[in-house]
Each structure stands twice: as structure tokens, then as C-alpha cells.
Design a protein around this motif. Structure first.
Motif, mmCIF file in Angstrom:
data_model
loop_
_atom_site.group_PDB
_atom_site.id
_atom_site.type_symbol
_atom_site.label_atom_id
_atom_site.label_comp_id
_atom_site.label_asym_id
_atom_site.label_seq_id
_atom_site.Cartn_x
_atom_site.Cartn_y
_atom_site.Cartn_z
ATOM 1 N N TYR A 101 0.968 -1.691 -0.073
ATOM 2 C CA TYR A 101 0.448 0.083 -0.545
ATOM 3 C C TYR A 101 0.981 1.462 0.363
ATOM 4 C CZ TYR A 101 -4.268 -2.681 0.577
ATOM 5 O OH TYR A 101 -5.224 -2.912 0.840
ATOM 6 N N ALA A 102 2.446 1.182 0.669
ATOM 7 C CA ALA A 102 2.404 2.716 0.601
ATOM 8 C C ALA A 102 3.461 2.763 -0.105
ATOM 9 C CB ALA A 102 3.983 1.760 1.454
ATOM 10 N N ALA A 103 4.170 1.103 -1.078
ATOM 11 C CA ALA A 103 4.403 2.040 -2.357
ATOM 12 C C ALA A 103 3.370 2.546 -3.638
ATOM 13 C CB ALA A 103 4.948 0.307 -2.706
ATOM 14 N N ALA A 104 2.086 1.885 -3.258
ATOM 15 C CA ALA A 104 1.114 2.002 -4.805
ATOM 16 C C ALA A 104 1.031 3.548 -4.621
ATOM 17 C CB ALA A 104 -0.489 1.495 -3.692
ATOM 18 N N VAL A 105 0.872 4.043 -2.884
ATOM 19 C CA VAL A 105 0.907 5.844 -3.113
ATOM 20 C C VAL A 105 1.699 7.421 -2.634
ATOM 21 C CG1 VAL A 105 -1.103 5.102 -1.546
ATOM 22 C CG2 VAL A 105 1.297 5.902 -0.290
ATOM 23 N N THR A 106 2.988 5.938 -3.161
ATOM 24 C CA THR A 106 4.281 7.009 -2.940
ATOM 25 C C THR A 106 5.041 6.567 -4.328
ATOM 26 O OG1 THR A 106 5.587 5.031 -2.494
ATOM 27 C CG2 THR A 106 4.726 6.787 -0.434
ATOM 28 N N ILE A 107 4.673 5.201 -5.687
ATOM 29 C CA ILE A 107 5.065 5.231 -6.999
ATOM 30 C C ILE A 107 4.930 6.695 -7.397
ATOM 31 C CG2 ILE A 107 4.640 3.963 -8.551
ATOM 32 C CD1 ILE A 107 4.999 1.652 -7.121
ATOM 33 N N PRO A 108 4.030 7.104 -6.967
ATOM 34 C CA PRO A 108 3.414 8.790 -8.304
ATOM 35 C C PRO A 108 4.479 9.063 -8.481
ATOM 36 C CG PRO A 108 0.981 6.936 -7.530
ATOM 37 C CD PRO A 108 1.933 6.776 -6.952
ATOM 38 N N TRP A 109 4.927 9.262 -6.503
ATOM 39 C CA TRP A 109 5.297 10.775 -6.805
ATOM 40 C C TRP A 109 6.713 10.403 -7.941
ATOM 41 C CZ3 TRP A 109 5.886 11.432 -0.793
ATOM 42 C CH2 TRP A 109 4.747 12.429 -0.456
ATOM 43 N N GLY A 110 7.367 9.142 -8.064
ATOM 44 C CA GLY A 110 8.285 9.209 -8.271
ATOM 45 C C GLY A 110 8.405 8.876 -10.137
ATOM 46 N N VAL A 111 7.554 8.195 -10.750
ATOM 47 C CA VAL A 111 7.386 8.613 -11.801
ATOM 48 C C VAL A 111 7.375 9.960 -12.016
ATOM 49 C CG1 VAL A 111 5.299 8.392 -13.421
ATOM 50 C CG2 VAL A 111 5.957 6.618 -11.626
ATOM 51 N N LEU A 112 6.564 10.980 -11.307
ATOM 52 C CA LEU A 112 6.581 12.529 -11.475
ATOM 53 C C LEU A 112 7.792 13.521 -11.618
ATOM 54 C CD1 LEU A 112 5.250 14.879 -11.709
ATOM 55 C CD2 LEU A 112 4.590 15.413 -9.239
ATOM 56 N N ILE A 113 8.633 12.569 -9.980
ATOM 57 C CA ILE A 113 10.253 13.054 -10.243
ATOM 58 C C ILE A 113 11.204 12.757 -11.637
ATOM 59 C CG2 ILE A 113 12.352 13.133 -9.443
ATOM 60 C CD1 ILE A 113 10.556 13.051 -5.953
ATOM 61 N N PHE A 114 10.983 11.590 -11.832
ATOM 62 C CA PHE A 114 11.241 11.099 -12.824
ATOM 63 C C PHE A 114 11.209 11.935 -14.248
ATOM 64 C CE2 PHE A 114 13.206 8.169 -16.267
ATOM 65 C CZ PHE A 114 14.212 7.456 -16.127
ATOM 66 N N TYR A 139 -0.664 20.418 -3.543
ATOM 67 C CA TYR A 139 -1.874 19.621 -3.667
ATOM 68 C C TYR A 139 -0.735 18.214 -4.383
ATOM 69 C CZ TYR A 139 -4.204 16.829 -7.623
ATOM 70 O OH TYR A 139 -4.834 15.480 -7.935
ATOM 71 N N LEU A 140 0.185 18.499 -4.952
ATOM 72 C CA LEU A 140 1.458 17.143 -5.202
ATOM 73 C C LEU A 140 2.041 16.772 -3.737
ATOM 74 C CD1 LEU A 140 3.797 18.869 -7.488
ATOM 75 C CD2 LEU A 140 1.498 17.625 -7.580
ATOM 76 N N ALA A 141 1.937 17.666 -3.211
ATOM 77 C CA ALA A 141 2.532 17.017 -0.988
ATOM 78 C C ALA A 141 1.799 16.423 -0.259
ATOM 79 C CB ALA A 141 2.821 18.762 -0.643
ATOM 80 N N ALA A 142 0.022 16.023 -0.941
ATOM 81 C CA ALA A 142 -0.873 15.187 -0.448
ATOM 82 C C ALA A 142 -1.363 14.152 -1.488
ATOM 83 C CB ALA A 142 -1.934 16.675 -0.088
ATOM 84 N N GLY A 143 0.050 13.630 -2.521
ATOM 85 C CA GLY A 143 0.058 12.989 -3.083
ATOM 86 C C GLY A 143 -0.806 11.860 -3.177
ATOM 87 N N PRO A 144 0.085 11.074 -1.176
ATOM 88 C CA PRO A 144 -0.506 10.194 -0.907
ATOM 89 C C PRO A 144 -2.545 10.074 -0.554
ATOM 90 C CG PRO A 144 1.503 10.278 -0.697
ATOM 91 C CD PRO A 144 1.564 11.778 -1.435
#
Length: 295
Positions: A101-114, A139-144
Motif C-alpha cells: 500500500y505504501a508503494a502504491a501511494v508513493t510510486i506516483p511521486w517517483g514517476v512524477l519526479i523522474f 496538492y502535490l505534497a498531498a499525493g498519497p
């Protein structure tokens, strides 16, 4: 002879139950699911467009698209195959799966940064070309939190494509069925660019590229969603990741880039941003999942 199930999966995993279905029952279920999922989305989309509406309206999207695959799966489970909803992925199954679950809600941050780093390195975007407002940063900080809050909406697709279709297309062959599920999912989106999804002023080239790029985008996403599904036996992590892909990674790029990249460029960067995470899943051999306890 049916394809033997992956021994790494728990016997109560929904995938194993799907593989055990009689071939005739499985084919009938898949056939009706596809008819309903495509027909009950495509017909309303074109009807709305011909009536003067547009699929760039979030309300119209919710009413005509968001829950159609889930409803198709429910109809098939209840009235076509009569298999019901037991072990169909509705449980959270948090025990031992919290990090998925932690990966599911933080991977989008990684995708955006990359994607942002890639755009800057390639010259597609420069930092001084746009400026984020305080509300955009918030908004971006509230990603998860956004991934979690919007997961019920994206459940509407994942309960159909992932929790029902993927394990029944090519039973026991996770990589092939991931490709095929992503392909079907991508084709399902094809009318959207022509019924206003990109807005009324979008050029034809964006519509054509949108159709083409939805295929690799859907396949890449399905690799990650399929990994979460096989690991947790729950549809919810995939729904969270799907929400994050759309509303954190993709929308985040629009906030960061403004008009500098465009719709097609954003989709290409989204695919590029997903690729390292997909490679990590494939190269570590997690495409079939481990023993996911559902009881």
C-alpha cells in the motif's frame, strides 16, 4: 490441459480460483465482460458527444466511464457465471501487505519526479518556463492522500480489468496476460480523444497519438497494478496506484509543465516515468506474485 497455477500464490488467491474455473465458464464470462465493458462505455460516450456533451466533463466521465468495468464484472459474476463475489479482491488484506500500500501511494511521486528530471534533461521543459503556485505545491505534497481518497473512483476500473479480466485471459501466465489486459484496457480508451476527452480544441494529431500511447501506458500500468494484485489479493492497492498515476503523476506534470510539453509529451513522459518501476518488478521476478494470504 489447463495451465498449471503459479505455486507461489496461496490457494485462496482470487487468481488461483480464476484459473480453476472450467474453460467454458471462463470463456463465457470473459466474452460477456468484454461486451458489457466496451458496449456500455462506447455507446454512451458517442451518444453524449452527439448530444453536444463532452468527455472532458468530470461528471460525464463518472457517469459513463468510471464504474463501467466494475459493473460489467458484477453483472457477469452475478448473472452470467453465477460465481458470486467470494474472494474477488474486495478485502483490504492489510496484514503483511502494508508496504505494498505504501508503494502504491508513493510510486506516483517517483514517476512524477523522474518525468520532470527527464523533461529538464532533454530540453522539453525548463524550470523558468512555469512557476507553481502555493496551492499546486500543496496538492502535490498531498499525493498519497489523493491516491487513497480517490481510490473508490478508480476501483471502478480495477475491479473489472484487474480483479476480473487479467487472471482469466491467459491463466497462469502473468507476463502474457498482463500484456493482453493492458492492450484491452488501452483499446477501451480509444474513442475518448474523439468525444472531447482532451478538450474541444485538441488537434487531430493529439487524438491519434493519444490512441497509440494509451496502449504502452496501459500495459506499463498493468504491470505495476498486476504486481500489487498478485502480492496482496486486493483490488485496492491497484486502485490507489491508478488514482496516483492520473491525479498525481499526470496532473502533476500538467501543473509543473503548463503548456510547455502538451498532451502527447505528457503521456510520453508518463510512460517513461513508469518504466523504471516496471523494470524493477520484471527484473526481480515479481510478475507472478508471492504467497498472498487472503484468510
Amino acid at each position: 490441459m489447463p495451465t498449471p497455477p503459479d505455486a507461489r500464490l496461496d490457494e485462496h488467491h482470487p487468481a488461483v480460483r480464476a484459473w480453476a474455473e472450467p474453460p467454458g465458464l471462463r470463456r463465457r464470462g470473459v466474452g460477456w465482460f468484454l461486451i458489457l465493458a466496451f458496449g456500455c462505455a462506447w455507446v454512451p460516450w458517442f451518444a453524449v458527444y452527439l448530444a453536444g456533451g463532452s468527455l472532458d466533463d468530470p461528471v460525464i466521465q463518472l457517469l459513463t466511464a468510471a464504474f463501467v468495468p466494475a459493473l460489467a464484472a458484477c453483472v457477469v459474476r452475478r448473472w452470467i457465471t453465477r460465481q458470486g463475489f467470494r474472494d474477488s479482491g474486495l478485502r483490504l488484506n492489510l496484514n503483511g501487505s502494508w508496504w505494498h500500500y505504501a508503494a502504491a501511494v508513493t510510486i506516483p511521486w517517483g514517476v512524477l519526479i523522474f518525468a520532470v528530471l527527464l523533461a529538464a534533461a532533454s530540453g522539453m521543459w525548463t524550470r523558468d518556463s512555469t512557476e507553481l503556485s502555493a496551492s499546486s505545491w500543496l496538492y502535490l505534497a498531498a499525493g498519497p492522500l489523493i491516491c487513497i481518497a480517490l481510490s473508490p473512483i478508480f476501483w471502478g476500473e480495477e475491479y473489472g480489468w484487474t480483479a476480473y479480466l487479467r487472471d482469466r485471459l491467459v491463466p497462469g501466465r502473468p507476463i502474457l496476460t498482463t500484456f493482453l489486459t493492458g492492450l484491452v484496457w488501452g483499446v477501451w480508451h480509444w474513442p475518448l480523444p474523439w468525444v472531447g476527452y482532451f478538450g474541444g480544441d485538441a488537434p487531430v494529431s493529439d487524438a491519434v497519438w493519444g490512441m497509440l500511447l494509451w496502449l504502452p501506458l496501459s500495459i506499463l500500468l498493468e504491470f505495476l497494478i498486476g504486481w500489487l494484485w498478485s502480492e496482496t489479493a486486493s483490488v485496492w492497492p491497484g486502485a490507489m496506484l491508478h488514482a496516483g498515476s492520473n491525479m498525481v503523476a499526470s496532473l502533476g506534470m500538467m501543473l509543473v509543465f503548463g503548456d510547455a510539453v502538451g498532451i502527447t509529451g505528457t503521456t510520453i513522459l508518463l510512460c517513461a516515468g513508469l518504466t523504471p518501476f516496471v523494470l524493477a518488478v520484471v527484473l526481480t521476478g515479481h510478475t507472478g506474485g508471492k504467497r498472498a494470504r487472503t484468510r
